[in-house]
Design a protein around this motif. Structure first.
Motif, mmCIF file in Angstrom:
data_model
loop_
_atom_site.group_PDB
_atom_site.id
_atom_site.type_symbol
_atom_site.label_atom_id
_atom_site.label_comp_id
_atom_site.label_asym_id
_atom_site.label_seq_id
_atom_site.Cartn_x
_atom_site.Cartn_y
_atom_site.Cartn_z
ATOM 1 N N VAL A 155 -0.288 -10.060 0.118
ATOM 2 C CA VAL A 155 0.193 -9.359 1.301
ATOM 3 C C VAL A 155 0.371 -7.876 0.979
ATOM 4 O O VAL A 155 0.857 -7.506 -0.085
ATOM 5 N N GLU A 156 -0.050 -7.057 1.900
ATOM 6 C CA GLU A 156 0.066 -5.611 1.754
ATOM 7 C C GLU A 156 1.263 -5.144 2.577
ATOM 8 O O GLU A 156 1.318 -5.379 3.783
ATOM 9 N N TYR A 157 2.203 -4.476 1.923
ATOM 10 C CA TYR A 157 3.419 -3.999 2.587
ATOM 11 C C TYR A 157 3.346 -2.525 2.962
ATOM 12 O O TYR A 157 4.314 -1.964 3.446
ATOM 13 N N THR A 158 2.220 -1.894 2.746
ATOM 14 C CA THR A 158 2.082 -0.461 3.016
ATOM 15 C C THR A 158 2.085 -0.195 4.510
ATOM 16 O O THR A 158 1.318 -0.801 5.258
ATOM 17 N N ASP A 159 2.934 0.727 4.928
ATOM 18 C CA ASP A 159 2.965 1.199 6.309
ATOM 19 C C ASP A 159 1.974 2.373 6.376
ATOM 20 O O ASP A 159 2.290 3.490 5.973
ATOM 21 N N TRP A 160 0.770 2.104 6.859
ATOM 22 C CA TRP A 160 -0.283 3.126 6.852
ATOM 23 C C TRP A 160 0.018 4.271 7.804
ATOM 24 O O TRP A 160 -0.433 5.403 7.569
#
Length: 173
Positions: A155-160
């Protein structure tokens, strides 16, 4: 047009991915951008702005980061500069700002460099991409912090959007 250098320190590649997004955005805004691994940085004198991004591994930034900053602090202080930290703890709303993120606060306590811009981003959790040692340590940390522990989690937690906002701040600084 400003000349911007973005330096990254990454273990599993996610900080590099964020760096690439920032570079693309800054180029689209009309800047000249160079990306460099912290182990192979070009001469920094010709750049107008210097940004450094570093990931957290086992609760710490890589010691190379602190060595680099100590060695180049004079030029970092003379330029518009920025620092961003990438960690899984930044996935939590109460720990996703420079003021509330414990790793950013630890970073600031270990260096006298005060970048113009600071930001923290959530990282990527990919158990299958880690070796057995890292996978077990990270699963234990996730268990302690009530995060996902399923060994197939990716899972990617980055807020782009937050990354893009930071890119705009770099452009405007």
């Amino acid at each position: 047009m400003k000349k911007i250098l973005i330096i990254f320190s990454s273990v599993h590649g996610h900080t590099r991915k964020i760096t690439n997004q920032l570079a693309q955005q800054l180029k689209e805004l009309g800047n000249s951008v160079v990306i460099a691994d912290i182990k192979a940085v070009p001469a920094m004198e010709s750049f107008d702005k210097i940004i450094i991004g570093a990931s957290i591994r086992h609760g710490k930034h890589n010691p190379t980061l602190y060595e680099f900053i100590q060695k180049h602090q004079q030029i970092l202080t003379q330029k518009v500069s920025g620092f961003f930290s990438v960690s899984l703890v930044a996935r939590k709303p109460e720990k996703n700002t420079p003021e509330t993120n414990p790793y950013m606060q630890a970073f600031l306590s270990k260096t006298t460099w005060r970048p113009t811009l600071l930001q923290v981003f959530g990282g990527n959790l990919n158990y299958q991409g880690y070796n057995a040692f890292d996978r077990n340590i990270i699963r234990f940390i996730m268990w302690l912090t009530k995060g996902p522990t399923d060994p197939v989690t990716n899972v990617e937690y980055t807020d782009w959007q937050k990354v893009n906002e930071f890119g705009l701040q770099i452009h405007q600084a």
